[in-house]
Design an enzyme around this catalytic site. Structure first.
Site: not given
Lengths: 383, 383
Positions: B266, B320
């Site tokens: 991320h 996710e």
């Protein structure tokens, strides 16, 4: 109250990212202090009225002005891409007649990506860019016909973009008097540095999303009156002023009441926008003389009165101001001005998406948190 | 070759605007170093599993957690807004059955703005935000039914968002085992600082464009695999790995061949994403045990092997990764994972649009020009 940003290092925050470099580009640049616009090395004055819209599209997409053979094959490729899939026509048929053409275009481009997934749901490339740019005027023309209860006109591949757009809108091959000013207009608007719609397209593309997603977002951004949404409002303003006699009283009233004047000012230009200068000359030739005089008087007096009230602000008319006179002379109604801007800018948007993809990094800035950080949850019955 | 930027002063260019503060917000903040997410002062751990999605929406839009009376009137208002205009249904009917649900959603939201112009073509306000957020799940469910040749199911106003979404998708009021994990998922994903889709929405809104334009652009950005488009791909990856035995060989082959692992890393988090941690716990409870074990083993081994190959990169699974297990357990197919993310994030997007509008300045950055500036036009016959 805390404005903590944790332990992360944050860079200073210029409002609206003014002056912050968001990306590198070889496509175009706006020299705001000098009032210059350059496409791939060519000053816009070098191109306007000399290069066709297709030559400019070739320049932006491929990197150089084409020779005759290159241009012929490029035009054949672009102009054979004007057909709309049935699903896009059906989407446009679902739009009410009073829908804003920009909303219909945004929906049509989105539908194109959904319907022709084989072509558009891939890593964006030049084929896709050309396939989309050729269809943007077709989508607009189809909606323009449908809202009048008429059938869309089947595309041809023997007319240039300016001719063909007017042909599909009005059903007749236009005469030079109409398509030539439109063509020059299209060359002027094709790209403009890191403007808000282009930036939106690059942000979307930077997630590795698809081309139609990027252009759909760009259309939404262009629609805003602080970006491309003003030229129809310039027409409304000039129609409201109505006559040269009314310019001074109207402007005085507007300025006294802080009414926003449409078509003045630009984030980057601190000198005259070169596109405004070129469009003024075109308006003088192509527009109704009374309307041109009204435009010129409104421009002149507004700039004088703004300078009196707020000296030194270096305000000028922007590209939208004379767009109204030029596109009205071409025969377009006011609500088709911004969509016609999109016909041209789709070349720039798609070129930027390709450029972003060639060396991509997700565009994901930071935010400054200006709220509290220390609240404790209390169950609803104790609130 | 010139990289001149004229006489303008430019700020330095961090790639992808990393660390550049693009806006202030009181809505949420990501503390990347600490792995914390805060909504309006509440740590996400304070809210997850305790506050309903509607309470979180009230918190983000209105600024505080509602009391019982406020929540009741808020839900009544939100839940009465689920009907789709006929023009939106017709638009969704024009989509082919194999269209990507994200493309159908993007087109449906754009169509909503075009069709219900009276409601949506105005300065965005809370009424509009609620009207749009309530309809996003309806649009998805309608497309989900239409692509199976079924009729969309008429909305009810007596079910919460998680229940009603599953009701409109599958035609039955879901049991708690299904809607509760979905509800927690929706609370976790509602906002996340200046992520790419939220930023796209704010760029579009900053032109004073309309709410549906902003959210249409945001949906396009969310679709990209570098943003919200990965959870379906996580499911594909885990299905391809297939069994615990195959985790090490599969990962070794992938890493040897620089295949991108889905659901890892991320931009902002340099510690575990708190949402991933919460979703892991939910997956353990709700998912098929074999699939959970496969997910956990893949996560554990991938992080170990990544650390061996590139020590110190502080990589973690992102939100996710366990989204796949949780949303599969809820009964959703992989291609509905990212659209379901959009159901939640529409609250954040619209809250950011309202915040942007409350103190707007056009978001218009600069670009660095990396091309030539000195070319002279040569007529086509001399090229």
């Amino acid at each position: 109250m805390s404005t903590s940003s944790g332990t992360e290092e944050m860079l200073p925050k210029p409002e609206g990212l003014e002056g912050v470099v968001a990306a590198s580009t070889a496509l175009s640049h706006v020299y705001g202090e000098e009032g210059r616009l350059v496409y791939r090395g060519y000053d816009i004055h070098e191109l306007a009225g000399k290069a066709s819209f297709e030559e400019v599209a070739h320049l932006l997409w491929i990197g150089h002005l084409p020779n005759r053979a290159e241009l012929a094959s490029f035009c054949a490729r672009l102009w054979s891409n004007r057909d709309l899939p049935e699903g896009v026509i059906r989407t446009l048929e679902a739009m009410p007649a009073d829908a804003a053409p920009m909303d219909a275009l945004r929906t049509g481009v989105s539908a194109l990506g959904a319907v022709d997934r084989e072509r558009f749901d891939a890593v964006p490339d030049l084929d896709e860019a050309m396939a989309l740019a050729a269809r943007v005027p077709s989508i607009l023309a189809a909606f323009f016909r449908l809202r009048q209860g008429k059938k869309p006109i089947a595309p041809r591949s023997d007319l240039n973009t300016a001719q063909h757009y007017l042909y599909q809108l009005f059903g007749e091959v236009p005469d030079e008097r109409h398509w030539q000013p439109l063509e020059v207009y299209l060359t002027l608007l094709a790209d403009h540095g890191m403007n808000a719609s282009t930036f939106a397209a690059r942000v979307i593309a930077s997630t590795q999303s698809d081309l139609c997603s990027a252009v759909t977002g760009a259309i939404g951004a262009l629609k805003g009156p602080l970006h491309g949404g003003a030229p129809g409002l310039v027409l409304d303003m000039l129609n409201e002023i109505g006559s040269a006699d009314n310019v001074d009283p109207w402007l005085t009233h507007a300025m006294d009441n802080n009414v926003r004047l449409m078509g003045f000012g630009h984030r980057v230009y601190k000198a005259e926008d070169p596109r405004a200068e070129i469009l003024r000359g075109m308006a003088q030739q192509a527009a109704d003389p009374a309307f041109f005089d009204l435009s010129l008087r409104t421009e002149t007096r507004a700039l004088e009165m703004l300078e009196e009230r707020k000296p030194g602000r270096r305000l000028y008319t922007n590209v939208e101001f004379y767009t109204a006179a030029v596109l009205a002379a071409v025969g377009l109604p006011g609500d088709m001005f911004t969509p016609t801007f999109a016909v041209s800018r789709t070349v720039g948007w798609t070129a930027h998406v390709l450029e972003q993809g060639a060396n991509n990094r997700l565009i994901r800035p930071q935010s400054e948190f200006v709220g509290r950080t220390d609240k404790t949850f209390v169950p609803i019955d104790q609130r």
